[in-house]
Motif scaffolding. Structure first.
Motif, mmCIF file in Angstrom:
data_model
loop_
_atom_site.group_PDB
_atom_site.id
_atom_site.type_symbol
_atom_site.label_atom_id
_atom_site.label_comp_id
_atom_site.label_asym_id
_atom_site.label_seq_id
_atom_site.Cartn_x
_atom_site.Cartn_y
_atom_site.Cartn_z
ATOM 1 N N GLU A 129 14.585 23.593 -23.250
ATOM 2 C CA GLU A 129 15.423 23.507 -24.435
ATOM 3 C C GLU A 129 16.856 23.336 -23.955
ATOM 4 N N GLN A 159 19.748 22.954 -25.282
ATOM 5 C CA GLN A 159 20.855 23.651 -25.907
ATOM 6 C C GLN A 159 21.028 25.052 -25.344
ATOM 7 N N GLU A 160 19.937 25.649 -24.817
ATOM 8 C CA GLU A 160 20.058 26.970 -24.219
ATOM 9 C C GLU A 160 20.858 26.902 -22.923
ATOM 10 N N VAL A 220 23.105 24.623 -22.278
ATOM 11 C CA VAL A 220 24.481 24.340 -22.687
ATOM 12 C C VAL A 220 25.175 25.629 -23.112
ATOM 13 N N LYS A 221 24.482 26.461 -23.891
ATOM 14 C CA LYS A 221 25.066 27.728 -24.332
ATOM 15 C C LYS A 221 25.423 28.607 -23.147
ATOM 16 N N TYR A 267 32.108 22.954 -18.292
ATOM 17 C CA TYR A 267 31.000 22.186 -18.870
ATOM 18 C C TYR A 267 31.266 20.695 -18.728
ATOM 19 N N LEU A 301 26.100 17.187 -21.880
ATOM 20 C CA LEU A 301 24.645 17.108 -21.944
ATOM 21 C C LEU A 301 24.235 15.643 -21.963
ATOM 22 N N GLU A 345 21.077 13.225 -22.229
ATOM 23 C CA GLU A 345 19.673 13.178 -22.648
ATOM 24 C C GLU A 345 19.085 11.823 -22.259
ATOM 25 N N ARG A 370 16.638 16.580 -32.556
ATOM 26 C CA ARG A 370 17.664 17.616 -32.449
ATOM 27 C C ARG A 370 18.373 17.531 -31.105
ATOM 28 N N HIS A 371 17.614 17.260 -30.035
ATOM 29 C CA HIS A 371 18.213 17.129 -28.708
ATOM 30 C C HIS A 371 19.217 15.980 -28.679
ATOM 31 N N ILE A 377 22.670 16.780 -30.243
ATOM 32 C CA ILE A 377 23.649 17.620 -29.548
ATOM 33 C C ILE A 377 24.060 17.006 -28.214
#
Length: 347
Positions: free
Chosen positions: A103, A105-106, A108-109, A121, A124, A126, A145-146, A149
């Motif tokens: 995942e 976004q995890e 990235v967080k 950072y 991201l 993809e 969703r990926h 973001i």
């Protein structure tokens, strides 16, 4: 004094999309840039393709081109980031290749929440398989969703589909990716400037070199597309913080990276502001002007599908015709400055 921070790029995409092929391409085209790579699934790496020169322990390999690759899971991320980002390692950029079922976004967080003062950072990225895009979306609807973001989307294996199908897939991806930059690629061959800055050549702007952008050593004929544009902007006249922030807060779709230095003149006569932007992420780093240093704004902007003349005109419009102190105007800039107290305490 602000310490140079190492960009950390998250490379994501479902199994078979071509993440490892793309990473191998970056490693071979690094041009002297030292890459630290953190990979979830070590077994998926084509070791021979990465020109391994030797192995140090069970989880680290030393590559012939000066790269470092570590096999880790998410719980070890902070430990390995600290190890790769320490100044003695000499790493210029870190790429995290996520597992095909991770995942993103995890990750990235975790990066955005990191308190490591040596990293920043880096976006991201993809990767999607053009030939399997529809099937992938059907099996993994979370891909939408990926894409939403992502900061950069690489539509890989574009050579495996007819031109009209390629355009259809690119259109769907652009619709899902919003403001992200979208490029097509074959065999993961993308322009390395979208990921990192190569070894120093000529005059530098932060980690970027204008000469690097104008005269790179990458073989563009090997790319399916070289679908990116770059703009180098310099000004001896200070920029107004209000118009510049209006431009940055509404920056156009496809504008992936911004790096360089900004002179805000009398709005802050003591400091120049290093700017680092990737996708939606934006940060400023105030740095005292050195005695006798030429006070210039120097920026490099990179993306895909950009209207370069229009963007340059907008930057030109940020110049202050009659500079005057505008302390309130700096509030928009200071929203994107890292906590100065924490940085000073760490020094």
């Amino acid at each position: 004094m602000n310490k140079q921070q190492i960009p950390v790029v998250v490379l994501a995409g479902f199994l078979g999309s071509g993440k490892t092929t793309l990473l191998n391409h970056l490693l071979h085209r690094s041009g002297g840039t030292r890459i630290g790579a953190i990979v979830n699934d070590f077994g998926s790496i084509e070791i021979d393709a990465m020109s391994v020169a030797g192995q140090l322990g069970d989880s680290t390999v030393s590559l012939g081109n000066g790269c470092l690759c570590c096999a880790v899971d998410a719980s070890e991320l902070d430990e390995y980031l600290d190890r790769l980002a320490r100044p003695s390692a000499g790493i210029d950029v870190i790429v995290i290749e996520a597992s095909g079922l991770a995942e993103p976004q995890e990750l990235v967080k975790m990066l955005l929440a990191s308190e490591n003062p040596h990293i920043v950072y880096g976006g991201l990225v993809e990767v999607v398989d053009a030939a399997e895009f529809d099937a992938t979306r059907e099996r993994h609807p979370e891909v939408d969703r990926h894409l939403g973001i992502a900061d950069l989307v690489v539509v890989n294996k574009a050579d495996r589909v007819p031109a009209e199908e390629q355009e259809r897939v690119l259109g769907v991806v652009r619709g899902l990716a919003g403001r992200a930059s979208v490029v097509a690629a074959s065999y993961g061959r993308v322009d390395v400037e979208l990921f990192f800055d190569r070894a120093p050549v000529g005059e530098r702007v932060g980690q970027l070199s204008f000469d690097d952008l104008r005269d790179d050593g990458c073989d563009h004929h090997e790319h399916l597309h070289s679908a990116y544009e770059s703009l180098s902007f310099a000004s001896e006249v200070p920029l107004g913080p209000r118009p510049l922030m209006a431009l940055l807060d509404s920056r156009p779709e496809g504008l992936y990276r911004i790096k360089g230095y900004v002179d805000f003149g009398p709005a802050d006569p003591r400091n120049r502001y290093e700017v680092h932007a990737v996708g939606r992420f934006l940060r400023f780093y105030p740095q005292p002007w050195a005695p006798g240093e030429a006070r210039l704004t120097q920026l490099v902007l990179i993306g895909s599908g950009l209207d370069v003349p229009a963007l340059e005109k907008e930057l030109e419009a940020c110049r202050e015709d009659a500079p005057h102190a505008d302390e309130q105007g700096m509030w928009g800039v200071l929203r994107y400055v890292q906590e100065a107290e924490e940085t000073s305490a760490a020094d």
